[in-house]
Design a protein around this motif. Structure first.
Motif, mmCIF file in Angstrom:
data_model
loop_
_atom_site.group_PDB
_atom_site.id
_atom_site.type_symbol
_atom_site.label_atom_id
_atom_site.label_comp_id
_atom_site.label_asym_id
_atom_site.label_seq_id
_atom_site.Cartn_x
_atom_site.Cartn_y
_atom_site.Cartn_z
ATOM 1 N N SER A 55 0.799 -1.133 0.007
ATOM 2 C CA SER A 55 0.008 0.220 -0.082
ATOM 3 C C SER A 55 0.955 1.270 0.124
ATOM 4 C CB SER A 55 -0.985 -0.070 1.279
ATOM 5 O OG SER A 55 -0.295 -0.008 2.467
ATOM 6 N N GLY A 56 0.455 2.322 -0.616
ATOM 7 C CA GLY A 56 0.934 3.511 -0.696
ATOM 8 C C GLY A 56 2.187 3.495 -1.527
ATOM 9 N N ARG A 57 3.224 4.464 -1.560
ATOM 10 C CA ARG A 57 4.083 4.467 -2.458
ATOM 11 C C ARG A 57 5.574 4.990 -1.623
ATOM 12 N NH1 ARG A 57 5.188 4.653 -8.185
ATOM 13 N NH2 ARG A 57 3.138 4.592 -8.808
ATOM 14 N N SER A 58 6.500 4.443 -2.092
ATOM 15 C CA SER A 58 7.596 5.421 -1.283
ATOM 16 C C SER A 58 8.543 5.608 -2.170
ATOM 17 C CB SER A 58 8.465 3.967 -0.434
ATOM 18 O OG SER A 58 9.378 4.397 0.301
ATOM 19 N N ASP A 59 9.098 6.801 -1.898
ATOM 20 C CA ASP A 59 10.355 7.254 -2.740
ATOM 21 C C ASP A 59 11.797 6.446 -2.734
ATOM 22 O OD1 ASP A 59 8.721 9.485 -3.421
ATOM 23 O OD2 ASP A 59 9.349 10.665 -1.884
ATOM 24 N N THR A 60 11.925 5.771 -1.585
ATOM 25 C CA THR A 60 13.107 4.756 -1.530
ATOM 26 C C THR A 60 12.674 3.288 -1.221
ATOM 27 O OG1 THR A 60 13.095 5.462 0.821
ATOM 28 C CG2 THR A 60 14.327 6.719 -0.540
ATOM 29 N N PRO A 61 13.357 2.378 -1.647
ATOM 30 C CA PRO A 61 13.304 0.846 -1.151
ATOM 31 C C PRO A 61 13.265 0.991 0.134
ATOM 32 C CG PRO A 61 14.903 1.256 -2.980
ATOM 33 C CD PRO A 61 14.636 2.527 -2.256
ATOM 34 N N SER A 62 12.598 -0.352 0.557
ATOM 35 C CA SER A 62 12.775 -0.507 2.079
ATOM 36 C C SER A 62 14.191 -1.029 2.730
ATOM 37 C CB SER A 62 11.969 -2.069 2.589
ATOM 38 O OG SER A 62 10.593 -1.828 2.358
ATOM 39 N N SER A 63 14.082 -0.720 3.984
ATOM 40 C CA SER A 63 15.677 -0.954 4.493
ATOM 41 C C SER A 63 15.993 -2.590 4.431
ATOM 42 C CB SER A 63 15.491 -0.670 6.026
ATOM 43 O OG SER A 63 16.678 -1.409 6.671
ATOM 44 N N PRO A 64 17.374 -2.589 4.144
ATOM 45 C CA PRO A 64 17.722 -3.992 3.982
ATOM 46 C C PRO A 64 17.552 -4.894 5.103
ATOM 47 C CG PRO A 64 19.469 -2.342 3.616
ATOM 48 C CD PRO A 64 18.316 -1.724 3.773
ATOM 49 N N ALA A 65 17.310 -4.467 6.233
ATOM 50 C CA ALA A 65 16.835 -5.118 7.406
ATOM 51 C C ALA A 65 15.441 -5.827 7.463
ATOM 52 C CB ALA A 65 16.774 -4.101 8.669
ATOM 53 N N VAL A 66 14.640 -5.314 6.263
ATOM 54 C CA VAL A 66 13.399 -5.809 5.991
ATOM 55 C C VAL A 66 13.490 -7.352 5.192
ATOM 56 C CG1 VAL A 66 11.125 -5.668 5.250
ATOM 57 C CG2 VAL A 66 12.362 -3.643 6.478
ATOM 58 N N ARG A 67 13.168 -8.378 5.763
ATOM 59 C CA ARG A 67 13.267 -9.550 4.886
ATOM 60 C C ARG A 67 12.068 -10.339 4.982
ATOM 61 N NH1 ARG A 67 18.444 -12.190 7.094
ATOM 62 N NH2 ARG A 67 17.827 -11.164 8.998
ATOM 63 N N LEU A 68 11.569 -11.371 4.166
ATOM 64 C CA LEU A 68 10.321 -11.932 4.573
ATOM 65 C C LEU A 68 10.817 -13.406 4.369
ATOM 66 C CD1 LEU A 68 8.041 -10.503 1.611
ATOM 67 C CD2 LEU A 68 7.982 -10.168 4.273
ATOM 68 N N TRP A 69 10.127 -14.405 5.122
ATOM 69 C CA TRP A 69 10.538 -15.833 5.164
ATOM 70 C C TRP A 69 9.199 -16.606 4.836
ATOM 71 C CZ3 TRP A 69 9.303 -20.212 8.069
ATOM 72 C CH2 TRP A 69 10.378 -21.130 8.439
ATOM 73 N N LEU A 70 9.275 -17.194 3.886
ATOM 74 C CA LEU A 70 8.272 -18.191 3.091
ATOM 75 C C LEU A 70 8.581 -19.510 3.239
ATOM 76 C CD1 LEU A 70 7.563 -15.900 0.012
ATOM 77 C CD2 LEU A 70 6.660 -15.304 2.456
ATOM 78 N N GLN A 71 7.828 -20.334 3.887
ATOM 79 C CA GLN A 71 7.890 -21.586 3.926
ATOM 80 C C GLN A 71 7.209 -22.209 2.890
ATOM 81 O OE1 GLN A 71 7.285 -23.584 7.841
ATOM 82 N NE2 GLN A 71 7.232 -25.652 6.883
ATOM 83 N N VAL A 72 7.867 -23.153 2.264
ATOM 84 C CA VAL A 72 7.098 -24.057 1.150
ATOM 85 C C VAL A 72 7.395 -25.498 1.317
ATOM 86 C CG1 VAL A 72 7.315 -22.092 -0.508
ATOM 87 C CG2 VAL A 72 9.079 -24.086 -0.311
ATOM 88 N N PRO A 73 6.461 -26.484 0.809
ATOM 89 C CA PRO A 73 6.499 -27.800 0.871
ATOM 90 C C PRO A 73 7.676 -28.283 0.236
ATOM 91 C CG PRO A 73 4.694 -27.354 -0.207
ATOM 92 C CD PRO A 73 5.310 -25.884 -0.061
ATOM 93 N N ASP A 74 8.197 -27.673 -0.966
ATOM 94 C CA ASP A 74 9.133 -28.311 -1.803
ATOM 95 C C ASP A 74 10.182 -27.088 -2.291
ATOM 96 O OD1 ASP A 74 10.643 -29.274 -3.642
ATOM 97 O OD2 ASP A 74 9.393 -30.879 -4.217
ATOM 98 N N VAL A 75 10.965 -26.704 -1.760
ATOM 99 C CA VAL A 75 11.985 -25.527 -2.391
ATOM 100 C C VAL A 75 12.670 -25.747 -3.693
ATOM 101 C CG1 VAL A 75 14.063 -25.987 -1.337
ATOM 102 C CG2 VAL A 75 13.280 -23.753 -1.464
ATOM 103 N N GLN A 76 12.745 -26.993 -4.074
ATOM 104 C CA GLN A 76 13.399 -27.280 -5.548
ATOM 105 C C GLN A 76 12.235 -27.073 -6.454
ATOM 106 O OE1 GLN A 76 16.563 -27.663 -6.421
ATOM 107 N NE2 GLN A 76 15.684 -27.261 -8.138
ATOM 108 N N ALA A 77 10.979 -27.264 -6.270
ATOM 109 C CA ALA A 77 9.800 -27.218 -6.981
ATOM 110 C C ALA A 77 9.576 -25.862 -7.125
ATOM 111 C CB ALA A 77 8.707 -28.137 -6.500
ATOM 112 N N ALA A 78 9.854 -24.996 -6.131
ATOM 113 C CA ALA A 78 9.643 -23.676 -6.044
ATOM 114 C C ALA A 78 10.429 -22.861 -6.804
ATOM 115 C CB ALA A 78 9.547 -23.117 -4.657
#
Length: 128
Positions: A55-78
């Protein structure tokens, strides 16, 4: 204690449409809801047990400290599916010393995303 009923990760991308294309099409996340209209509309995606809101718009990208962690059943298939969709893989899947199988990608603003498989024999799958 605060009684939390729900939660979301909020990102304000530098180019909302480009980020919607990435999360909605390249990653294939399902839309939970949208609000507003036009290019500036907000989009909320299902993210496993939580939500990701652009949502919204930023003039600068997020901080490198922001990361996402996504669990999947099969990482090779992903990995294979994301490559077919044109997603750049920063680091191919590999088993880490802590036992998880991890791959790293990034969104268009450089937010790093860990795509993780928890092997069947890993302690995270079992209660002590």
């Amino acid at each position: 204690m605060v009684h939390v009923l729900g939660s979301r990760v909020l990102l304000s991308p530098t180019d909302p449409q480009r980020s919607r294309d990435f999360y909605g099409h390249a990653l294939g996340l399902a839309v939970y809801r949208e609000f507003g209209t036009g290019d500036e509309r907000g989009t909320v995606y299902f993210l496993g047990g939580g939500f990701l809101e652009l949502s919204g718009r930023s003039d600068t990208p997020s901080s490198p400290a922001v990361r996402l962690w996504l669990q999947v059943p099969d990482v090779q298939a992903a990995h294979d599916e994301l490559l077919e969709r044109g997603v750049e893989v920063l680091r191919a899947p590999r088993k880490e010393p802590w036992g998880l199988i991890e791959m790293w990608i990034a969104d268009p603003d450089g937010v790093r995303i860990a795509v993780v498989e928890v092997p069947e024999d890993h302690p995270l799958r079992h209660r002590p």
